[in-house]
Write a protein that holds these residues in place. Sequence first.
Motif, PDB file in Angstrom:
ATOM      1  N   TYR A 306       0.811  -1.215   0.000  1.00 17.73           N
ATOM      2  CA  TYR A 306       0.000   0.000   0.000  1.00 17.73           C
ATOM      3  C   TYR A 306       0.848   1.271   0.000  1.00 17.73           C
ATOM      4  N   LEU A 327      -4.596   3.310   1.482  1.00 14.52           N
ATOM      5  CA  LEU A 327      -5.284   2.092   1.910  1.00 14.52           C
ATOM      6  C   LEU A 327      -6.591   1.922   1.142  1.00 14.52           C
ATOM      7  N   SER A 370      -1.639  -4.488   4.676  1.00 16.71           N
ATOM      8  CA  SER A 370      -1.610  -5.729   3.899  1.00 16.71           C
ATOM      9  C   SER A 370      -0.681  -6.722   4.599  1.00 16.71           C
TER      10      SER A 370
END
Length: 610
Positions: A306, A327, A370
């Motif tokens: 991200y 995000l 993530s």
Amino acid sequence: MKKLMVSSAGLVLIALAFLAFNLLSSLTLSGARLDLTEQKLYTISEGTEKILAELDSPIELSFFYSDTATRNLPALRNYATRVEEMLKAYQREAGDKIVLKVIDPEPFSADEDKAAEFGLQGIPLQQGGDQVYFGLAATNALGDKQVIPFFALDQEAFLEYELSRLIQNLATPNRPVVGVLSGLQINGGFDMAARQPTAPWMVMEEVRQLFQIESLKRDVDQIPDDVSVLLLVHPKNLPEQTLYAIDQFVLRGGKLLAFVDPFSEADKQGDIPGEVAIDKASNLEPLFKAWGLRMLPDKVLGDGSYAMTVTLGQGQRAVNHAAWLSLPKDALDQDDISTAGLENLTVATAGILEPLEGAKTRFIPLIRSSQYAMPFEVNRFGMLSNPESLIRDLEPTGERYTIAARVSGPAQSAYPEGIEGRKDGLKDAETINVIVVADTDMLTDRMWVQVQDFFGQRIPQPWADNAGFAINALDNLAGSEALISVRSRGRFSRPFVVVEALQREAGARFRQQEDALQTRLQETEQQLAALQQKDDPQALELTPEQQAAVQQFLQEKLKIRKELRDVRYQLNADIEALGRTLKLSNIVLIPLVLTLGVLALWLWRRRKHG
């Protein structure tokens, strides 16, 4: 001849039926709509229906639109049609509780005077020309007034939210009180470097439209009883009496939204250019411990998946910043009202939250990283000049880290024995309701919005949903869920997720090779420069051995540059291949399939009637 008459009569009957259908539909189906958009952009949401159903007294809506003056402005006219249709949909849903008036305020008319009296913004089409009005004024039975000065075209995605917010504000004039305690200049201040005042953060402008704001001092010893929600932003080094006041507020049923940070880039107090940054952390450690969570000390979240793309400086190349994160929906909890429906949030040097073992409270992650993430030491960011080093040093742990969480359930006081002078406070509560976010920078303008001056009016142009998240959380904590569901429909961006995945995979594959080639190229150029530099100014020519070495280094340099170009080409090869596939599908395959389908239908009908 008979067939011709029958055929002619049939055509006449079809034409008459068509005219009759159009006449009937215009009279009986004028409000019918078929909305085929993915997020039902042209359909009133359940939240709006709930707001309209709770209206106790009529609200009058006066839509001022200069229809005559905008004949040559098709974009504005199309949007005006959309606004009018939406207002009529509100009127149909609310019945006699919504009174709609559509007014064309012609120049020098009483209607134009009325629009100006309401405070609507008239925009001149040309120098000395007529004013164009495109706004809404609303009044309730008590005489309270709400206006939308001008419907900006680039804000069309927020149309339903703006209308529903206006109606709710009139329906419930007594807005919830949000107590604000901040260690940052969120309500505006003074920039010592620029020696000029600073405007309030746009997120606070958005909050102020929905809530009554009550500013609190950092040494407050009791949160006022009229505060519905307490908003903490960078609560840095709060005194014990203030921590105790927050503790007691939460235990007695008060709602809390806290933004803390291991490294707040917005904290400029005491910064000295060229020197290591002072402590920029904020925490509520004793309270968090009592509530069953903690923020990892001295850790900043890094995420390769991200990572935001940033530019190092004017004219320099863009790089990925592993601690500045963009995000997507996959990082947001779609089952929680505060994050459901949001498209994108951005954070900078955020922290990591985690539940404590044995905690009785419920810890629900709202925003997570993530799996390609890891913690970095906070002291690395004091003098960080090249964010690329973060990506190179990133070693994903495979764990998804929590950036924001909702904490609820039974909790104990962080001060069971009270504090000096206050021993009779609450010891526990059956349930608390707290939302904690481990980042304060996400509220700054630069992380989510571009603000433009529009005839003296500050117009926000959001490119991320950061303010939406903050307002959703405040709304939810204040007990209003209807407007939240409308706001969650605010953004309709469609990122190319397949392309982004290809970019990440290609970057991981070729970044190491590219770095190695860059290093070889720099070494070759340094050796070449050293060889070409003559210590003896009288030596005007290179020896044959030196000339051969120079030629060899030049060839090596050209070879490395070619390999580097090939690597950078490979970075986009998969994306270009995807583009070619899509073009082939759109230009050739889809028309071919449709053509074959039509031919097959024609052959089937011919065979059937043959």
